[in-house]
Design an enzyme around this catalytic site. Structure first.
Site, PDB file in Angstrom:
ATOM      1  N   SER A  37      -8.730  -0.888  -1.467  1.00 56.04           N
ATOM      2  CA  SER A  37      -9.298   0.457  -1.279  1.00 56.04           C
ATOM      3  C   SER A  37     -10.547   0.643  -2.137  1.00 56.04           C
ATOM      4  O   SER A  37     -11.547   1.199  -1.674  1.00 56.04           O
ATOM      5  CB  SER A  37      -8.288   1.536  -1.668  1.00 56.04           C
ATOM      6  OG  SER A  37      -7.273   1.588  -0.720  1.00 56.04           O
TER       7      SER A  37
ATOM      8  N   GLN B  40      -1.112   3.029  -5.554  1.00 58.25           N
ATOM      9  CA  GLN B  40      -2.487   3.449  -5.249  1.00 58.25           C
ATOM     10  C   GLN B  40      -3.492   3.104  -6.343  1.00 58.25           C
ATOM     11  O   GLN B  40      -4.603   2.669  -6.053  1.00 58.25           O
ATOM     12  CB  GLN B  40      -2.524   4.947  -4.969  1.00 58.25           C
ATOM     13  CG  GLN B  40      -2.876   5.225  -3.528  1.00 58.25           C
ATOM     14  CD  GLN B  40      -2.568   6.638  -3.096  1.00 58.25           C
ATOM     15  OE1 GLN B  40      -2.270   7.501  -3.926  1.00 58.25           O
ATOM     16  NE2 GLN B  40      -2.624   6.880  -1.812  1.00 58.25           N
TER      17      GLN B  40
ATOM     18  N   ASP C  69      -4.815  -0.457  -6.073  1.00 58.26           N
ATOM     19  CA  ASP C  69      -5.237  -0.901  -4.745  1.00 58.26           C
ATOM     20  C   ASP C  69      -6.701  -1.349  -4.718  1.00 58.26           C
ATOM     21  O   ASP C  69      -7.621  -0.573  -4.471  1.00 58.26           O
ATOM     22  CB  ASP C  69      -4.997   0.234  -3.742  1.00 58.26           C
ATOM     23  CG  ASP C  69      -5.048  -0.259  -2.321  1.00 58.26           C
ATOM     24  OD1 ASP C  69      -5.727  -1.273  -2.064  1.00 58.26           O
ATOM     25  OD2 ASP C  69      -4.409   0.354  -1.471  1.00 58.26           O
TER      26      ASP C  69
ATOM     27  N   TYR D 194      -1.118  -0.009   9.128  1.00 60.12           N
ATOM     28  CA  TYR D 194      -2.222  -0.832   9.633  1.00 60.12           C
ATOM     29  C   TYR D 194      -2.259  -0.765  11.152  1.00 60.12           C
ATOM     30  O   TYR D 194      -1.264  -0.450  11.804  1.00 60.12           O
ATOM     31  CB  TYR D 194      -2.028  -2.290   9.209  1.00 60.12           C
ATOM     32  CG  TYR D 194      -2.361  -2.546   7.770  1.00 60.12           C
ATOM     33  CD1 TYR D 194      -3.678  -2.468   7.326  1.00 60.12           C
ATOM     34  CD2 TYR D 194      -1.379  -2.878   6.858  1.00 60.12           C
ATOM     35  CE1 TYR D 194      -3.994  -2.726   6.005  1.00 60.12           C
ATOM     36  CE2 TYR D 194      -1.682  -3.131   5.534  1.00 60.12           C
ATOM     37  CZ  TYR D 194      -2.998  -3.055   5.109  1.00 60.12           C
ATOM     38  OH  TYR D 194      -3.306  -3.312   3.806  1.00 60.12           O
TER      39      TYR D 194
ATOM     40  N   ARG E 236       0.848  -1.206   0.000  1.00 56.83           N
ATOM     41  CA  ARG E 236       0.000   0.000   0.000  1.00 56.83           C
ATOM     42  C   ARG E 236       0.877   1.248   0.000  1.00 56.83           C
ATOM     43  O   ARG E 236       0.925   2.011   0.964  1.00 56.83           O
ATOM     44  CB  ARG E 236      -0.966  -0.087   1.157  1.00 56.83           C
ATOM     45  CG  ARG E 236      -1.795  -1.346   0.995  1.00 56.83           C
ATOM     46  CD  ARG E 236      -2.898  -1.422   1.957  1.00 56.83           C
ATOM     47  NE  ARG E 236      -4.111  -0.873   1.381  1.00 56.83           N
ATOM     48  CZ  ARG E 236      -5.284  -0.945   1.983  1.00 56.83           C
ATOM     49  NH1 ARG E 236      -5.396  -1.495   3.158  1.00 56.83           N
ATOM     50  NH2 ARG E 236      -6.349  -0.445   1.412  1.00 56.83           N
TER      51      ARG E 236
HETATM   52  P1  NAD Z   1      -8.437  -1.969   7.495  1.00 55.41           P
HETATM   53  O1  NAD Z   1      -9.597  -2.456   6.715  1.00 55.41           O
HETATM   54  O2  NAD Z   1      -7.267  -2.870   7.699  1.00 55.41           O
HETATM   55  O3  NAD Z   1      -8.946  -1.522   8.955  1.00 55.41           O
HETATM   56  C1  NAD Z   1      -9.979  -0.567   9.091  1.00 55.41           C
HETATM   57  C2  NAD Z   1      -9.673   0.365  10.244  1.00 55.41           C
HETATM   58  O4  NAD Z   1      -9.875  -0.312  11.487  1.00 55.41           O
HETATM   59  C3  NAD Z   1      -8.238   0.904  10.282  1.00 55.41           C
HETATM   60  O5  NAD Z   1      -8.285   2.318  10.195  1.00 55.41           O
HETATM   61  C4  NAD Z   1      -7.727   0.431  11.630  1.00 55.41           C
HETATM   62  O6  NAD Z   1      -6.856   1.375  12.255  1.00 55.41           O
HETATM   63  C5  NAD Z   1      -9.018   0.277  12.419  1.00 55.41           C
HETATM   64  N1  NAD Z   1      -8.909  -0.541  13.630  1.00 55.41           N
HETATM   65  C6  NAD Z   1      -8.226  -1.700  13.828  1.00 55.41           C
HETATM   66  N2  NAD Z   1      -8.359  -2.133  15.098  1.00 55.41           N
HETATM   67  C7  NAD Z   1      -9.169  -1.242  15.727  1.00 55.41           C
HETATM   68  C8  NAD Z   1      -9.691  -1.153  17.054  1.00 55.41           C
HETATM   69  N3  NAD Z   1      -9.383  -2.049  17.992  1.00 55.41           N
HETATM   70  N4  NAD Z   1     -10.492  -0.118  17.334  1.00 55.41           N
HETATM   71  C9  NAD Z   1     -10.790   0.802  16.382  1.00 55.41           C
HETATM   72  N5  NAD Z   1     -10.325   0.778  15.125  1.00 55.41           N
HETATM   73  C10 NAD Z   1      -9.527  -0.234  14.796  1.00 55.41           C
HETATM   74  O7  NAD Z   1      -7.935  -0.577   6.940  1.00 55.41           O
HETATM   75  P2  NAD Z   1      -7.724  -0.109   5.446  1.00 55.41           P
HETATM   76  O8  NAD Z   1      -8.859   0.667   4.995  1.00 55.41           O
HETATM   77  O9  NAD Z   1      -7.315  -1.289   4.647  1.00 55.41           O
HETATM   78  O10 NAD Z   1      -6.492   0.882   5.628  1.00 55.41           O
HETATM   79  C11 NAD Z   1      -5.352   0.483   6.364  1.00 55.41           C
HETATM   80  C12 NAD Z   1      -4.167   1.438   6.158  1.00 55.41           C
HETATM   81  O11 NAD Z   1      -3.689   1.404   4.828  1.00 55.41           O
HETATM   82  C13 NAD Z   1      -4.485   2.890   6.451  1.00 55.41           C
HETATM   83  O12 NAD Z   1      -3.367   3.470   7.099  1.00 55.41           O
HETATM   84  C14 NAD Z   1      -4.618   3.506   5.113  1.00 55.41           C
HETATM   85  O13 NAD Z   1      -4.354   4.902   5.137  1.00 55.41           O
HETATM   86  C15 NAD Z   1      -3.557   2.754   4.367  1.00 55.41           C
HETATM   87  N6  NAD Z   1      -3.832   2.752   2.922  1.00 55.41           N
HETATM   88  C16 NAD Z   1      -2.804   3.047   2.066  1.00 55.41           C
HETATM   89  C17 NAD Z   1      -3.044   3.042   0.690  1.00 55.41           C
HETATM   90  C18 NAD Z   1      -1.965   3.340  -0.294  1.00 55.41           C
HETATM   91  O14 NAD Z   1      -1.112   4.167  -0.021  1.00 55.41           O
HETATM   92  N7  NAD Z   1      -1.921   2.657  -1.439  1.00 55.41           N
HETATM   93  C19 NAD Z   1      -4.298   2.744   0.220  1.00 55.41           C
HETATM   94  C20 NAD Z   1      -5.301   2.458   1.126  1.00 55.41           C
HETATM   95  C21 NAD Z   1      -5.057   2.445   2.477  1.00 55.41           C
END
Ligand code: NAD
Length: 376
Positions: A131, A125, A128, A226, A120
């Site tokens: 996302s 992006q 992804d 994450y 990620r």
């Molecule tokens: P995810 O589906 O893995 O998790 C969803 C959310 O749940 C996350 O924000 C996580 O912090 C939260 N979470 C986990 N345990 C928790 C708890 N006990 N209580 C409350 N919240 C909790 O998340 P995602 O949408 O796949 O995104 C994960 C990361 O990847 C983020 O930092 C996002 O910014 C990053 N990301 C990067 C890119 C990229 O650069 N290509 C694209 C998408 C996401």
């Protein structure tokens, strides 16, 4: 090189590539073929593919003709027997949950590109898929909740009196949670958001949500953005605060996840029994165990008047645009995988390519796959 697009099985309505994206892929050089009726559930008939010179074949022929086989979900294990050594399978794999499937593909000498482990990074992006699909889930979850709630989302001041806006609590401010926040705000709800990553506070506030913070969360920069598992002390504090906020809410959208682990349990049965009758919980983490203790994956249940929807497959329910996004992500990935003649080149020096290859030539390649499978 021949690229085959499969028809999905088991109730999945998406297809990995609609005709428009298949045409874009062809421009990169490979020949593209689809399994008969592959796009039917996503409203694209074989004739639409034929218009962009993408012919359709039986499933068996797709396996025998193609060098690269693309699908949304991993092919059923029995299909691995239809593959030949050196063939490349490309789909979402859910690596942590499908170790046996991957083991079989590895023994068969296949290469597996697992779309769920694409690193990620900023450069990745456009590829992804997690996302894109989380965007669909967050959007649909809010619309589903609005349909089920026996009340308005926006505030109304009318001759028939003043209606208060709905209150929503979002658990987990990842891509799905943030999309849910944006849509809920557009519909006029008042939204609170909880996450263990303090870095998302700014994003939550910029979308018009109120960030609820529990002090003392464990954050780990090496986890690549994450979330990581939390201490018991933090979990107790967290449960108390979430209980308070959930009782005040009309809708809870639960989307908290930890990759490769059971979803964190954030809503207890006791909290649900204290919520207002008529409230709605949409648990997007249902397939990894759910954020709510009472969630049943794939089912909607009613507990003392509170509706709990355990649904992680909203993207399949919006197959046209979900497939379009999926296909665009694939085209972006193929731009770095294909050479100028449209042949697949696995450049192991490229961090995105290496990071996406779960298995190749009998080896587990991607560090993330090895980590999820506990392979040293
Ligand atoms: P995810 O589906 O893995 O998790 C969803 C959310 O749940 C996350 O924000 C996580 O912090 C939260 N979470 C986990 N345990 C928790 C708890 N006990 N209580 C409350 N919240 C909790 O998340 P995602 O949408 O796949 O995104 C994960 C990361 O990847 C983020 O930092 C996002 O910014 C990053 N990301 C990067 C890119 C990229 O650069 N290509 C694209 C998408 C996401």
């Amino acid at each position: 090189m021949i690229t085959g697009i499969l028809r999905e099985v088991a109730g999945e309505k998406r297809v990995a590539m609609l005709p428009g994206e298949a045409a874009l892929l062809k421009k990169l050089g490979p020949e593209v073929i689809i399994e008969k009726n592959a796009g039917l559930n996503a409203f694209s008939a074989d004739e639409e593919y034929l218009k962009v010179e993408v012919p359709s074949f039986s499933r068996q022929e797709i396996f025998s003709r193609s060098d690269l086989i693309i699908s949304v979900n991993p092919v059923p294990e029995s299909d691995i027997d239809l593959c030949r050594e050196g063939q490349v399978l490309c789909s979402v794999v859910n690596v942590a949950e499908n170790s046996e499937w991957l083991g079989k593909a590895r023994s068969a000498g296949l290469t597996v590109l697992a779309l769920d482990i694409i690193p990620r990074t900023t450069r990745a992006q456009a590829m992804d898929i997690l996302s894109s699909m989380a965007t669909v889930s967050g959007y649909k979850a809010v619309l589903d909740a609005a349909n089920r709630l026996p009340a308005f989302f926006p505030m109304f001041m009318s001759a028939a009196g003043t209606i208060k806006p709905a209150r929503m609590l979002i658990l987990g401010a990842g891509v799905a949670g943030l999309q849910a926040l944006a849509i809920a705000r557009k519909l006029g709800a008042v939204v609170e958001v909880f996450d263990v990553r303090s870095a998302v506070r700014e994003e939550v506030e910029s979308l018009g949500g109120r960030f609820v913070e529990v002090e003392g969360a464990t954050e780990d920069e090496s986890a690549g953005g994450y979330a990581v598992e939390q201490t018991e002390e933090f979990r107790v504090k967290q449960r108390e605060l979430i209980q308070q906020r959930a009782i005040a809410a009309d809708v809870v959208i639960a989307s908290a996840q930890i990759p490769g682990k059971r979803a964190p349990l954030l809503l207890s049965g006791e909290t649900v029994s204290s919520m207002k009758p008529g409230s709605v919980i949409i648990d997007l983490a249902a397939s990894t165990g759910g954020n709510c203790e009472l969630t049943e994956n794939g089912k909607t249940i009613n507990v003392n008047g509170v509706e709990i929807v355990g649904k992680s497959d909203y993207p399949s329910g919006m197959p046209a645009d979900a497939s379009k996004m999926f296909g665009n992500n694939i085209v972006s990935l193929m731009k770095i995988l294909l050479d100028k003649d449209g042949n697949l080149v696995l450049d192991m020096e490229d961090e995105i390519i290496r990071g996406t290859i779960a298995v190749h030539a009998g080896e587990y390649v991607s560090d993330r796959a090895r980590q999820l499978l506990n392979i040293k």
